[in-house]
Design an enzyme around this catalytic site. Structure first.
Site, PDB file in Angstrom:
ATOM      1  N   GLY A   1     -35.934   8.409   5.691  1.00  0.00           N
ATOM      2  CA  GLY A   1     -37.186   8.968   6.154  1.00  0.00           C
ATOM      3  C   GLY A   1     -37.668  10.138   5.228  1.00  0.00           C
ATOM      4  O   GLY A   1     -38.979  10.237   5.113  1.00  0.00           O
ATOM      5  N   CYS A   2     -36.723  10.708   4.552  1.00  0.00           N
ATOM      6  CA  CYS A   2     -37.001  11.908   3.531  1.00  0.00           C
ATOM      7  C   CYS A   2     -37.657  11.400   2.281  1.00  0.00           C
ATOM      8  O   CYS A   2     -38.584  11.877   1.694  1.00  0.00           O
ATOM      9  CB  CYS A   2     -35.845  12.582   3.389  1.00  0.00           C
ATOM     10  SG  CYS A   2     -35.253  13.546   4.743  1.00  0.00           S
TER      11      CYS A   2
END
Length: 154
Positions: free
Chosen positions: A45-46
Site C-alpha cells: 500500500g505504501c
C-alpha cells in the site's frame, strides 16, 4: 483519528530527510504542501501511494504543490525506498514519532483481533499560510494523486 480539523493551523514540524537534511514546516511557507503519513517503506500500500504521487509529481508541482512523506522508518530506509522507485520528493524519518504524534496519526490500531500502535494513513493538504485545507483519511493508495487533484477540482 487525528484531533486536527480542516481550518486548523498545521502543527510545526522538523525532521530529517533521506539525505540527513533538516526539513521543517517553515520550508514550505508560501507554498501548498501535501504532507502524507504512511506506515512503512516497501510495503504494497505504501509503495502504491508513493508511486501514485511520484507518477503525478509534475502535475502536482505545476499546480503549486510540494510533496513530503513521513513514516517512522529510518533515513537509510527512505534512501533505499527512494532509489528503488526513483521518487522525486522528500521522505522524513520520524523514528521518534514526534511528527506522527503532533498530527495525531500515531494511534492504536487493530488487526486480526490484535491491538497495537501504528501509523494511521492520512494526508494533510496545508495551504501557503500554514493552514490545513484538507485532511484525507480514506486514502486511495493506487490513485492518491488523482484523489488529491479531484479534491481541489484541478
Amino acid at each position: 483519528m487525528t484531533p486536527l480539523k480542516e481550518g486548523d493551523k498545521a502543527p510545526y514540524f522538523e525532521g530529517i530527510n533521506q539525505d540527513g537534511k533538516k526539513i521543517t514546516l517553515d520550508d514550505f511557507k508560501g507554498k501548498k504542501l501535501i504532507l502524507y503519513f504512511y506506515p512503512k517503506d516497501n510495503t504494497s500500500g505504501c509503495t502504491a501511494e508513493a508511486c501514485s504521487l511520484n507518477d503525478s509529481y509534475s502535475s502536482l508541482t505545476e499546480k503549486g504543490f510540494e510533496v513530503v512523506g513521513v513514516s517512522p522508518d529510518s533515513a537509510n530506509s527512505h534512501l533505499k525506498f527512494i532509489a528503488k522507485y526513483n521518487l522525486a520528493f522528500n521522505l522524513i524519518a520520524d523514528t521518534e514519532k514526534k511528527i506522527l504524534e503532533a498530527y495525531g496519526v500515531w494511534a492504536e490500531k487493530k488487526l486480526y483481533g490484535r491491538t497495537y500502535m501504528g501509523v494511521v494513513r492520512t494526508t494533510f493538504i496545508i495551504n501557503a499560510n500554514g493552514i490545513i485545507e484538507r485532511i484525507i483519511t480514506k486514502v486511495n493508495t493506487k490513485d492518491h494523486a488523482k484523489q488529491i487533484l479531484e479534491e481541489f477540482k484541478i
